[in-house]
Design a protein around this motif. Structure first.
Motif, PDB file in Angstrom:
ATOM      1  N   SER A   1      34.294  18.921 -39.098  1.00 50.65           N
ATOM      2  CA  SER A   1      33.001  18.263 -38.952  1.00 50.65           C
ATOM      3  C   SER A   1      32.753  17.966 -37.477  1.00 50.65           C
ATOM      4  N   LEU A   2      31.567  18.291 -37.011  1.00 45.26           N
ATOM      5  CA  LEU A   2      31.195  18.009 -35.633  1.00 45.26           C
ATOM      6  C   LEU A   2      31.063  16.514 -35.381  1.00 45.26           C
ATOM      7  N   THR A   3      31.143  15.717 -36.443  1.00 43.67           N
ATOM      8  CA  THR A   3      31.067  14.258 -36.313  1.00 43.67           C
ATOM      9  C   THR A   3      32.433  13.586 -36.450  1.00 43.67           C
ATOM     10  N   SER A   4      33.506  14.386 -36.474  1.00 43.53           N
ATOM     11  CA  SER A   4      34.839  13.829 -36.704  1.00 43.53           C
ATOM     12  C   SER A   4      35.862  14.452 -35.757  1.00 43.53           C
ATOM     13  N   ARG A   5      36.424  13.635 -34.880  1.00 47.62           N
ATOM     14  CA  ARG A   5      37.461  14.112 -33.968  1.00 47.62           C
ATOM     15  C   ARG A   5      38.752  14.411 -34.728  1.00 47.62           C
ATOM     16  N   THR A   6      39.010  13.652 -35.765  1.00 52.91           N
ATOM     17  CA  THR A   6      40.227  13.867 -36.550  1.00 52.91           C
ATOM     18  C   THR A   6      40.228  15.245 -37.203  1.00 52.91           C
ATOM     19  N   SER A   7      39.108  15.622 -37.806  1.00 51.76           N
ATOM     20  CA  SER A   7      39.029  16.933 -38.463  1.00 51.76           C
ATOM     21  C   SER A   7      39.095  18.064 -37.448  1.00 51.76           C
ATOM     22  N   PHE A   8      38.567  17.814 -36.243  1.00 54.64           N
ATOM     23  CA  PHE A   8      38.621  18.810 -35.180  1.00 54.64           C
ATOM     24  C   PHE A   8      40.063  19.027 -34.724  1.00 54.64           C
ATOM     25  N   ALA A   9      40.805  17.936 -34.557  1.00 51.61           N
ATOM     26  CA  ALA A   9      42.203  18.027 -34.130  1.00 51.61           C
ATOM     27  C   ALA A   9      43.064  18.724 -35.181  1.00 51.61           C
ATOM     28  N   ALA A  10      42.673  18.637 -36.449  1.00 54.06           N
ATOM     29  CA  ALA A  10      43.470  19.218 -37.529  1.00 54.06           C
ATOM     30  C   ALA A  10      43.397  20.738 -37.568  1.00 54.06           C
ATOM     31  N   ILE A  11      42.377  21.311 -36.946  1.00 53.35           N
ATOM     32  CA  ILE A  11      42.174  22.755 -37.007  1.00 53.35           C
ATOM     33  C   ILE A  11      43.366  23.515 -36.434  1.00 53.35           C
ATOM     34  N   ARG A  12      43.885  23.062 -35.313  1.00 57.20           N
ATOM     35  CA  ARG A  12      45.034  23.736 -34.691  1.00 57.20           C
ATOM     36  C   ARG A  12      46.236  23.756 -35.635  1.00 57.20           C
ATOM     37  N   LYS A  13      46.509  22.628 -36.299  1.00 61.01           N
ATOM     38  CA  LYS A  13      47.647  22.559 -37.215  1.00 61.01           C
ATOM     39  C   LYS A  13      47.450  23.497 -38.402  1.00 61.01           C
ATOM     40  N   ILE A  14      46.221  23.562 -38.895  1.00 63.81           N
ATOM     41  CA  ILE A  14      45.941  24.460 -40.025  1.00 63.81           C
ATOM     42  C   ILE A  14      46.116  25.909 -39.597  1.00 63.81           C
ATOM     43  N   HIS A  15      45.643  26.223 -38.402  1.00 63.18           N
ATOM     44  CA  HIS A  15      45.786  27.581 -37.886  1.00 63.18           C
ATOM     45  C   HIS A  15      47.263  27.956 -37.759  1.00 63.18           C
ATOM     46  N   ASP A  16      48.076  27.047 -37.238  1.00 65.44           N
ATOM     47  CA  ASP A  16      49.511  27.304 -37.109  1.00 65.44           C
ATOM     48  C   ASP A  16      50.148  27.513 -38.479  1.00 65.44           C
ATOM     49  N   ARG A  17      49.681  26.762 -39.470  1.00 66.74           N
ATOM     50  CA  ARG A  17      50.231  26.887 -40.830  1.00 66.74           C
ATOM     51  C   ARG A  17      49.903  28.255 -41.424  1.00 66.74           C
ATOM     52  N   ILE A  18      48.689  28.735 -41.178  1.00 67.02           N
ATOM     53  CA  ILE A  18      48.309  30.064 -41.667  1.00 67.02           C
ATOM     54  C   ILE A  18      49.201  31.127 -41.045  1.00 67.02           C
ATOM     55  N   LYS A  19      49.402  31.051 -39.741  1.00 67.11           N
ATOM     56  CA  LYS A  19      50.230  32.042 -39.051  1.00 67.11           C
ATOM     57  C   LYS A  19      51.661  32.018 -39.585  1.00 67.11           C
ATOM     58  N   LYS A  20      52.167  30.836 -39.858  1.00 66.48           N
ATOM     59  CA  LYS A  20      53.533  30.719 -40.358  1.00 66.48           C
ATOM     60  C   LYS A  20      53.672  31.302 -41.750  1.00 66.48           C
ATOM     61  N   ILE A  21      52.681  31.059 -42.594  1.00 64.72           N
ATOM     62  CA  ILE A  21      52.749  31.537 -43.974  1.00 64.72           C
ATOM     63  C   ILE A  21      52.468  33.028 -44.074  1.00 64.72           C
ATOM     64  N   LYS A  22      51.451  33.500 -43.359  1.00 66.61           N
ATOM     65  CA  LYS A  22      51.039  34.903 -43.480  1.00 66.61           C
ATOM     66  C   LYS A  22      51.954  35.841 -42.701  1.00 66.61           C
ATOM     67  N   GLU A  23      52.479  35.386 -41.575  1.00 65.32           N
ATOM     68  CA  GLU A  23      53.367  36.190 -40.728  1.00 65.32           C
ATOM     69  C   GLU A  23      52.715  37.489 -40.269  1.00 65.32           C
ATOM     70  N   THR A  24      51.402  37.515 -40.228  1.00 68.57           N
ATOM     71  CA  THR A  24      50.670  38.678 -39.745  1.00 68.57           C
ATOM     72  C   THR A  24      49.271  38.225 -39.361  1.00 68.57           C
ATOM     73  N   SER A  25      48.559  39.048 -38.620  1.00 74.02           N
ATOM     74  CA  SER A  25      47.218  38.695 -38.177  1.00 74.02           C
ATOM     75  C   SER A  25      46.213  38.863 -39.318  1.00 74.02           C
ATOM     76  N   VAL A  26      45.403  37.842 -39.539  1.00 76.30           N
ATOM     77  CA  VAL A  26      44.366  37.906 -40.571  1.00 76.30           C
ATOM     78  C   VAL A  26      43.052  37.392 -39.979  1.00 76.30           C
ATOM     79  N   PRO A  27      41.916  37.821 -40.512  1.00 72.09           N
ATOM     80  CA  PRO A  27      40.628  37.331 -40.007  1.00 72.09           C
ATOM     81  C   PRO A  27      40.445  35.842 -40.262  1.00 72.09           C
TER      82      PRO A  27
END
Length: 204
Positions: A87-113
């Protein structure tokens, strides 16, 4: 009847109350839902045409709460592409994006869109995340960025369709890679054998 129907699984990830459900309903039904219960897990199917090509999309709208993380991870495993929503109105949700992205990379172990989506662009007076900051964060992750409004419909359809285009491009690259691998194997099979130490050779 077509036997090679194009099908894609798209998973929406992000913190709670960032508008994942609203984005999904706006895309599927063209309407904005003001009040809704927090999502545990919802899945939808949409048959559509993108760039004159039919596609069946399976959408997974995830909860965002920590207690449902195991369910989220299962969806990440089977997802073909991902919308990372904050949400553009929430700094907390913005900060969480990086962690979610790292989690996707760890689980998928390959590049995905993946596409980063800054939602609630209509709430200009409540906005806390600038476009510049959001674009810079997305750039560091190597991910495209788009701003949306589930209320007005701004860029909602575009966000899903852009993911499909990224998927189609990735599929072409994977096919090219497979072709290159097959070609390399064929070339290797015609190489002149090296001396195996037997001390004999065949003259044609």
């Amino acid at each position: 009847m077509a036997t090679n129907q194009e099908k894609h699984t798209i998973v929406l990830l992000g913190g709670g109350s960032v508008g994942k459900s609203c984005l999904t309903i706006q895309y599927l039904q063209g309407r904005f839902v003001q009040d809704y219960d927090p999502t545990v897990e919802e899945s939808y199917t949409k048959i559509t045409v993108i760039d004159n090509k039919p596609a069946t999309l399976q959408l997974f709208d995830t909860a965002g709460q920590t207690e449902f993380r195991t369910v989220e991870n299962l969806h990440v495993q089977k997802g073909d592409a991902f919308l990372l929503v904050f949400s553009l109105t929430s700094r907390t949700s913005f900060a969480a994006i990086r962690k979610i992205h790292d989690r996707i990379k760890k689980i998928k172990e390959t590049s995905v869109p993946i596409l980063v989506v800054g939602n609630k662009s209509d709430l200009t007076s409540e906005r806390l995340i600038s476009r510049e900051d959001a674009e810079e964060a997305a750039k560091k992750m190597g991910i495209p960025y788009l701003e949306t409004s589930a209320k007005t419909g701004e860029n909602v359809t575009e966000s899903f369709e852009r993911l499909v285009r990224l998927l189609r491009g990735g599929s072409s690259k994977r096919r090219d890679n497979k072709h290159d691998e097959r070609k390399k194997k064929r070339n290797n099979s015609t190489d002149i054998p090296t001396d195996n130490g037997s001390g004999c050779c065949t003259i044609i």
